[in-house]
Design an enzyme around this catalytic site. Structure first.
Site, PDB file in Angstrom:
ATOM      1  CE  LYS A 127       1.293  10.501  -9.286  1.00 42.75           C
ATOM      2  NZ  LYS A 127       0.541  11.533  -8.542  1.00 42.75           N
TER       3      LYS A 127
ATOM      4  NE  ARG B  23      -2.838   9.767  -1.743  1.00 43.39           N
ATOM      5  CZ  ARG B  23      -3.193  10.819  -1.018  1.00 43.39           C
ATOM      6  NH1 ARG B  23      -3.762  10.657   0.169  1.00 43.39           N
ATOM      7  NH2 ARG B  23      -2.974  12.047  -1.457  1.00 43.39           N
TER       8      ARG B  23
ATOM      9  CG  ASP C 239      -7.000  14.349  -8.462  1.00 42.42           C
ATOM     10  OD1 ASP C 239      -6.113  13.840  -9.181  1.00 42.42           O
ATOM     11  OD2 ASP C 239      -7.143  15.578  -8.310  1.00 42.42           O
TER      12      ASP C 239
ATOM     13  CD  GLU D 229      -3.148  10.128  -9.507  1.00 44.42           C
ATOM     14  OE1 GLU D 229      -3.991  10.762  -8.848  1.00 44.42           O
ATOM     15  OE2 GLU D 229      -2.063  10.621  -9.857  1.00 44.42           O
TER      16      GLU D 229
ATOM     17  CE  LYS E 215      -4.832  16.239 -11.014  1.00 43.46           C
ATOM     18  NZ  LYS E 215      -4.747  16.667  -9.611  1.00 43.46           N
TER      19      LYS E 215
HETATM   20  N1  BES Z   1      -0.639  14.572  -9.333  1.00 44.04           N
HETATM   21  C1  BES Z   1      -1.370  15.170  -8.283  1.00 44.04           C
HETATM   22  C2  BES Z   1      -0.515  16.076  -7.408  1.00 44.04           C
HETATM   23  C3  BES Z   1       0.076  17.315  -8.055  1.00 44.04           C
HETATM   24  C4  BES Z   1      -0.517  18.551  -7.869  1.00 44.04           C
HETATM   25  C5  BES Z   1       1.263  17.244  -8.757  1.00 44.04           C
HETATM   26  C6  BES Z   1       0.048  19.681  -8.438  1.00 44.04           C
HETATM   27  C7  BES Z   1       1.824  18.349  -9.316  1.00 44.04           C
HETATM   28  C8  BES Z   1       1.228  19.584  -9.159  1.00 44.04           C
HETATM   29  C9  BES Z   1      -1.970  14.088  -7.398  1.00 44.04           C
HETATM   30  O1  BES Z   1      -2.320  12.907  -8.005  1.00 44.04           O
HETATM   31  C10 BES Z   1      -3.220  14.655  -6.829  1.00 44.04           C
HETATM   32  O2  BES Z   1      -4.116  14.883  -7.591  1.00 44.04           O
HETATM   33  N2  BES Z   1      -3.271  14.846  -5.520  1.00 44.04           N
HETATM   34  C11 BES Z   1      -4.421  15.370  -4.879  1.00 44.04           C
HETATM   35  C12 BES Z   1      -4.682  14.532  -3.670  1.00 44.04           C
HETATM   36  C13 BES Z   1      -6.007  14.838  -2.983  1.00 44.04           C
HETATM   37  C14 BES Z   1      -7.153  14.574  -3.928  1.00 44.04           C
HETATM   38  C15 BES Z   1      -6.125  14.006  -1.730  1.00 44.04           C
HETATM   39  C16 BES Z   1      -4.111  16.807  -4.490  1.00 44.04           C
HETATM   40  O3  BES Z   1      -2.997  17.113  -4.111  1.00 44.04           O
HETATM   41  O4  BES Z   1      -5.014  17.639  -4.625  1.00 44.04           O
HETATM   42 ZN    ZN Z   2      -1.260  12.429  -9.699  1.00 49.11          ZN
HETATM   43 MN    MN Z   3      -4.262  12.960  -8.841  1.00 51.47          MN
END
Ligand code: BES
Ligand code: ZN
Ligand code: MN
Length: 481
Positions: free
Chosen positions: A245, A331, A327, A329, A257
Site C-alpha cells: 500500500k 483497499r 477513508d 482508500e 480523519k
Molecule cells: N490508513 C488507515 C488505517 C490506519 C489506521 C493505519 C491507524 C495506521 C494506523 C486506513 O486507510 C483507514 O483509514 N481505515 C479505516 C477504514 C474504515 C473507514 C472502514 C479505519 O480503519 O478506520
Molecule cells: Zn489509509
Molecule cells: Mn484511510
C-alpha cells in the site's frame, strides 16, 4: 559501524547467563550478584569502566541459558551498543559462545542485527545531530567457525540496509515524499542493483483501467504513480508477487480523519516502504529467485475533484464499488494492484502488505501484524519466515460471512463493511480481486509505525515486515541453520 573478526579491544561486551555467570569473570559476577547489582537477567546491562587503564567491561544479561533465543540476543546487542555509545567508547570486542538451543550462525547473525539496530537515526531534519557513533565491534568467534559465520553476517548487513531504507521512506514527511518522490526513490535505490523499475503515470494507469486506484488519486495535485519492480535472480519460474500500500498521506478524504488520527498518516505508505526495502535486501543478497513488486502510490486528499461518499466507481477487474467512506482508500488502491500483478505480471502467488485498518490495531496492538489468507500453505511459509525474522504475525479470520458484509447494493461491492470485524472485511475486499491465486494479506497498521521505542525498535517506522518478506522469498526454511 563495521563488524570485524578477531580484533581485541580494551572495551569488551560479555554475555552473561542468569545463574551461570561467565567462566572468565566468575569473581566479579558473583560479587555483582551478591549485591543485587547484576544477575544476568534478560535485558540487564552493567558496566565497569576503568578510566585509568581505559579497560571496560559491559556485562549483558541474556537470562536462562536454555531459554536464550535470537530475540534475546538482538536485544542484548542493541543494549550493549547503546551503552558503548553512552560511554563514548568507539571500539569493542565481544566473545560469542554457542547457545544450547540456537545454531551458531543464527546467534552471530542475531547479535550483529542488534548492533545495527542501535545505529538507526532519522535526523535529517535536526539542526543538532548526535555526533558520537560506534565505529567497530569485533567478534571473537569459536575456533574454526569463521567460514560458516561470515556469509550470515553479510546477509544481515544487507538486510539492515533494506530495513533502514524502509524506515527512512516511512519517516519522511508527506511534504517531501510524494508519489513521484517515492517512485524515484525506488528507481535510484533498486536500479543500480539490477532490478528493473517501471514507473506508470496517471494516463498509463488509466489506459490499464485502474479506476479504483485513480478514484483515490482524483483529489490530489500530486500526480499518482504506479511503481513496478522486477527482480530476476532465478531460472524461468513464475515470480513471487509483492504488493505494498502506497498512500503517501491519508487525510481520510471527505470522510476526513480527526486531527489526532491524521498526524501519523505520512506512514500510510508503510506497505510500499516495506516492499521496496525488501526488494533492496533481496537484490543485495542476490537471492536466486524471481520477484515482482507493485506499488500504486497516491495520497488521499480533499479538493473540488476528490471522490465523495456515495460515488460508484469501477476497477481494473471490472467490478463496481460503492464508496461508503473515502477513508477506506487503501483497499481501493490494493484492489487494482493485486489484480494488475496477477493478470499482467503473471505471479504465482501474492503477498500484500498494508497499513490497512485501525481495527487491526485495536485487535492486536503494535505487537503483531494481522495475517489473512485464502491459502493456508502459503501462510505457513509466511509464518515460518516471520518466526525466523522475529516479526510476530497473528492470523485473523476470513470467511464468507465477511464477504456478505461488503456486498454492494447499487454496485458489486462496498468499500466498507461497517465497524465490526473491520480488519477482516477489509481483507475480504482484497480477496474479491485476488480470486483463487494463493494470497496472504498482512495488515501492518499496528506494527509499521510505533508510538514509542520498544526493545530494539525505534519510535516511528520499525521496518516491519521487511525481514519476513525477505526470508519468505529466500525460502528453504527448514528450521535448520
Ligand atoms: N490508513 C488507515 C488505517 C490506519 C489506521 C493505519 C491507524 C495506521 C494506523 C486506513 O486507510 C483507514 O483509514 N481505515 C479505516 C477504514 C474504515 C473507514 C472502514 C479505519 O480503519 O478506520
Ligand atoms: Zn489509509
Ligand atoms: Mn484511510
Amino acid at each position: 559501524m563495521k563488524i570485524t573478526i578477531g580484533q581485541k579491544y580494551d572495551a569488551e561486551m560479555i554475555l552473561v547467563f542468569k545463574g551461570k555467570g561467565s567462566e572468565d569473570h566468575e569473581n566479579i559476577l558473583s560479587r555483582l550478584s551478591e549485591k543485587n547489582l547484576f544477575k544476568g537477567e534478560e535485558g540487564e546491562v552493567f558496566s565497569l569502566v576503568n578510566m585509568e587503564t581505559g579497560r571496560s567491561q559491559i556485562f549483558l544479561g541474556i537470562g536462562e541459558e536454555d531459554q536464550a533465543d535470537e530475540e534475546i540476543l538482538r536485544l542484548a546487542a542493541f543494549k550493549g551498543a547503546k551503552e558503548l555509545s553512552r560511554l563514548k567508547i568507539s571500539e569493542a570486542s565481544v566473545k560469542l559462545t554457542k547457545l544450547p538451543n540456537l545454531c551458531y550462525r543464527k546467534s552471530t547473525k542475531a547479535f550483529a542485527e542488534g548492533l545495527y539496530h542501535a545505529e538507526y537515526r532519522f535526523d535529517q531534519y535536526l539542526s543538532k545531530k548526535q555526533e558520537f557513533s560506534l565505529a567497530e565491534v569485533s567478534f571473537d568467534l569459536l575456533p574454526g567457525k569463521e567460514e560458516k559465520v561470515l556469509p550470515g553476517l553479510k546477509e544481515i548487513e544487507h538486510l539492515m540496509d533494506g530495513i533502514f531504507l524502509t524506515r527512512n521512506l516511512i519517516n519522511e514527511p508527506a511534504i517531501s515524499l510524494t508519489p513521484e518522490v517515492l517512485a524515484q526513490a525506488a528507481k535510484s535505490e533498486l536500479e543500480p542493483l539490477g532490478i528493473e523499475v517501471e514507473i506508470l503515470d496517471r494516463a498509463e494507469c488509466e489506459a490499464l483501467g485502474m479506476k479504483a486506484f485513480l478514484a483515490v488519486a482524483k483529489g490530489s495535485t500530486n500526480e499518482p504513480r504506479g511503481i513496478i519492480m522486477r527482480y530476476r535472480g532465478g531460472n524461468d519460474e513464475a515470480p513471487v508477487g509483492l504488493v505494498g500500500k502506497g498512500v503517501t498521506f491519508d487525510t481520510g478524504g471527505y470522510s476526513i480523519k480527526p486531527g489526532p488520527s491524521m498526524i501519523t498518516m505520512n506512514g500510510d505508505m508503510g506497505g510500499s516502504g516495506a516492499v521496496i526495502g525488501a526488494m533492496k535486501a533481496i537484490a543485495l543478497n542476490k537471492l536466486e529467485k524471481n520477484v515482482t513488486a507493485v506499488v500504486l502510490a497516491t495520497d488521499n486528499m480533499i479538493s473540488g475533484d476528490a471522490f465523495v461518499p456515495g460515488d460508484i466507481i469501477g476497477s481494473m477487474a471490472g467490478k463496481t464499488i460503492e464508496i461508503h467512506t473515502t477513508d477506506a482508500e487503501g483497499r481501493l488502491t490494493l484492489a487494482d494492484a493485486v489484480y494488475y500483478i496477477i493478470k499482467k505480471e503473471g505471479v504465482k502467488e501474492v503477498v500484500d502488505v498494508a497499513t490497512l485498518t485501525g481495527a487491526c490495531v485495536v485487535a492486536l496492538g503494535e505487537f503483531n501484524t494481522g495475517a489473512f489468507t485464502n491459502n493456508e500453505e502459503l501462510l505457513g511459509k509466511i509464518r515460518a519466515a516471520a518466526k525466523e525474522a522475529g516479526e510476530p504475525v497473528w492470523q485473523l479470520p476470513l470467511s464468507k460471512e465477511y464477504h456478505k458484509l461488503i456486498k454492494g447494493d447499487r454496485g458489486d461491492l462496498k468499500n466498507s463493511g461497517g465497524r465490526w470485524g473491520g480488519a477482516s472485511t477489509a481483507a475480504a475486499f482484497i480477496e474479491a480481486f485476488v480470486e483463487d491465486t494463493p494470497w496472504v494479506h498482512l495488515d501492518i497498521a499496528g506494527t509499521s509505525d510505533i508510538a514509542g521505542a520498544r526493545g530494539y525498535l525505534p519510535k516511528g517506522a520499525t521496518g516491519m515486515p521487511v525481514k519476513t518478506l525477505y526470508y519468505y522469498v529466500k525460502g528453504e526454511n527448514k528450521g535448520g541453520c
